[in-house]
Write an enzyme that holds these catalytic residues in place. Structure first.
Site, short mmCIF file in Angstrom:
data_model
loop_
_atom_site.label_atom_id
_atom_site.label_comp_id
_atom_site.label_asym_id
_atom_site.label_seq_id
_atom_site.Cartn_x
_atom_site.Cartn_y
_atom_site.Cartn_z
N THR A 409 -54.93 -42.42 -19.93
CA THR A 409 -54.33 -41.26 -20.55
C THR A 409 -53.85 -40.36 -19.43
O THR A 409 -54.19 -40.57 -18.28
CB THR A 409 -55.40 -40.54 -21.41
N THR A 427 -51.01 -40.25 -24.11
CA THR A 427 -51.65 -41.51 -23.75
C THR A 427 -50.93 -42.75 -24.25
O THR A 427 -50.19 -42.70 -25.24
CB THR A 427 -53.10 -41.53 -24.31
N ASN A 429 -53.29 -45.24 -24.25
CA ASN A 429 -54.67 -45.71 -24.44
C ASN A 429 -55.15 -46.41 -23.19
O ASN A 429 -55.58 -45.75 -22.25
CB ASN A 429 -54.84 -46.57 -25.68
N SER A 480 -59.06 -39.70 -31.75
CA SER A 480 -58.87 -39.60 -30.31
C SER A 480 -59.96 -38.74 -29.69
O SER A 480 -60.59 -37.93 -30.36
CB SER A 480 -57.50 -38.97 -30.02
N SER A 481 -60.16 -38.91 -28.38
CA SER A 481 -61.07 -38.04 -27.61
C SER A 481 -60.31 -36.99 -26.81
O SER A 481 -60.94 -36.18 -26.12
CB SER A 481 -61.92 -38.89 -26.66
#
Length: 599
Positions: A409, A427, A429, A480-481
């Site tokens: 990201t 991102t 990923n 998502s984080s």
């Protein structure tokens, strides 16, 4: 009521602290003995360094008075500052940086991925934009399982079926439409020039492309994108030219959204999907929309935290983490002392369990955001905590809420002369995404489908566990984080923060904020500071070499904590702090090519 709860919490914590002090033999009444690199000096009323070695490097901050851009690549940061100097605002610069990163930083910069934006304007009004990828119309919950309902290895990670419908271009178009000042053509031109004329590869970029060459050839056997004509390895300083990508960017420049989601680029993308067994269609592309969502706003001590709501889990998790540790005297205990680390790990353990149980796309599932960050609820999450020993993650589940129905990201931060601030995390990923390059268009596709819960209880590529709330569905955004965040102090802009890092994004942002607010570090020191991470499952704490003193390690292990020293690093922070004298402090991570540029 809130003050009453905090008062009760502080009373409970003080009792725990005193008990802990008696147990550990602390010489200071009411304060557990610190074994960290930093500790609070009562006489000097500031945090002081006990031992050397708390930092990844001694990189110094960049300062400026008129504007600052902190991004993953020096060329992209310079592009952003040039836009500011040309009269653009923070959003103009952010859009230009996003497209520049798609050229100069192919491992994570992108037009084939998606992300999130937190924007605070000069008047203090906050906005959040969700341009996360979506599941294609033909996606279904069992698409990565075999006939026995077992996960097919790497099917959601590598190749055409791993890609969700991209959102980056739609996000940038929408951000510029609403807040941009310069023309769309102006903010796109730098990226086009870089793609056409080429960019000199940094050592890190050359190594990344060389390491990925075999994978590129396997996934794209008929293409030679990101490779030299003679197929030899790249060397630092050699120039990467991307003519097909330049043409794609020109179509976006001339036609806006339609230059990507319709017409020639859409045709090339769909043809690529059909060639490799992907499922994204022209209908998927045409239907995609970026979405404005209400910002998630909370407080930590006297600071206001503005962050991203779901579909990102990052904002909810960040506010939970900050509120869980707020009653504890972290400053007195010291940076990365055994007590500080212990309560931070235990907070992380509980928050990641909640993430797995409750969080998903709010357009598809009920996400109990307000309940998850409520002080009363968070107080119950500490009910089984004791300083005597580590909590076993097997015994930690997502909390109980009344009425609830059941690593690549990039980040960049921008502040302009007027005080507008942008925090964007975007991102593909994994590094270089799915490794699929769209033939004739020259850009990489994401592998974001792996961020869905491919099968409940089965970890994704970052080891995160998911549940039904994050199950695959057509048109659904995967969890998502990413945690782009802006911090205010006394109603004024104070800090712009964010990082890449998969599941470690949340904890890296969390530690970076605490390093400044609790431990008195400068922005650059906070970015340089060594980090650690725990995510509930697997039940261990990873840490950068030097992040914990030997004394801290021994004390934590004696209480049952499983610690694993990393051979690599955590986070790639790009942050900006507004200093008391009005100057901007740009702080980019020394762990990579990240660079701040100010003027």
């Amino acid at each position: 009521m809130k003050n009453k709860i905090l008062s009760i919490n502080n009373t409970i914590i003080l009792a725990l602290v005193v008990l802990g002090a008696c147990r550990t033999g602390s010489k200071t009444p009411g304060v557990r003995q610190s074994s960290g690199v930093y500790q609070y000096d009562n006489e000097k009323k500031t945090t002081v360094q006990r031992k050397s070695g708390p930092y990844y490097s001694d990189r110094q901050a960049v300062t400026g008075r008129n504007g600052m851009v902190a991004s993953a690549h020096p060329v992209a940061s310079r592009v952003g500052v040039d836009i500011l100097k040309a009269g653009g605002n923070a959003v103009d610069a952010a859009v230009a940086v996003q497209f520049a990163l798609a050229v100069v930083y192919p491992g994570a910069g992108n037009i084939g991925g998606g992300g999130f934006m937190v924007f605070r304007d000069k008047a203090g009004q906050a906005y959040t934009l969700d341009f996360r990828e979506k599941g294609p119309e033909k996606a279904h919950k069992d698409m990565y399982l075999d006939s026995a309902h077992n996960v097919i290895p790497r099917l959601s990670i590598t190749g055409h079926l791993a890609s969700g419908v991209p959102g980056s271009v739609a996000g940038m178009v929408e951000a510029h439409r609403r807040f941009g000042k310069l023309t769309w053509a102006q903010v796109l031109q730098p990226a086009i020039d870089l793609a056409e004329k080429g960019v000199a590869l940094t050592e890190r970029e050359a190594l990344g492309l060389n390491r990925t060459k075999k994978s590129f050839l396997q996934v794209n056997p008929d293409k030679r994108y990101f490779m030299k004509a003679d197929t030899t390895d790249w060397k630092t300083g050699e120039v990467l030219v991307q003519k097909d990508l330049a043409q794609t960017l020109r179509r976006i420049q001339q036609e806006g959204r339609a230059g990507f989601y319709e017409g020639e680029t859409a045709r090339l993308l769909v043809a690529e999907m059909q060639r490799g067994g992907g499922i994204i269609t022209e209908k998927d592309l045409k239907r995609y929309q970026a979405v404005w969502r209400d910002p998630l706003v909370g407080t930590f001590r006297n600071y206001k935290i503005i962050t991203m709501p779901p579909t990102s889990s990052g904002g909810v998790a960040l506010l939970q983490l900050l509120r869980l540790v707020e009653p504890y005297p972290l400053r007195l205990w010291g940076w990365n002392s055994d007590s500080t680390v212990q309560v931070m790990i235990e907070a992380e353990r509980r928050v990641y369990a909640d993430r797995a149980k409750f969080l998903g796309d709010p357009d598809f599932v009920k996400v109990p955001v307000n309940q998850l960050i409520d002080q009363d609820y968070l107080k119950t999450r500490w009910s089984d905590f004791t300083f005597a020993r580590a909590t076993d993650s097997k015994n930690v589940k997502g909390g109980v809420l009344p009425g609830y129905e059941s690593l690549e990201t990039t980040h960049f931060s921008v502040v302009d002369q007027e005080g507008n601030a942008v925090s964007i995390t975007t991102t593909l990923n994994g590094g270089y995404g799915s490794r699929v390059v769209v033939g004739g268009a020259g850009f990489l596709m994401n592998n974001e489908m792996d961020d869905f819960s491919v099968k409940p209880g089965v970890p994704n590529m970052f080891g995160l566990i998911g549940n039904q709330a994050n199950a695959i569905a057509p048109g659904k955004r995967m969890l998502s984080s990413m945690t782009p965040t802006i911090v205010e102090q006394d109603g004024k802009l104070y800090m712009v923060v964010g990082t890449p890092g998969g599941s470690t994004i949340i904890t890296s942002v969390y530690q970076t904020i605490l390093n400044v607010l609790e431990h008195g570090m400068t922005m650059q020191q906070s970015v340089n500071a060594l980090k650690f991470h725990h995510q509930w499952l697997p039940d261990h704490t990873i840490f950068e070499n030097g992040a914990f003193s030997e004394e801290t390690i021994q004390k934590l292990q004696a209480r049952g904590y499983k610690l694993e020293q990393l051979t690599n690093s955590l986070g790639r922070m790009d942050c900006i702090l507004l200093r008391p004298d009005g100057t901007l402090e740009g702080a980019s991570d020394p762990r990579a090519d990240n660079t701040s540029v100010g003027y």
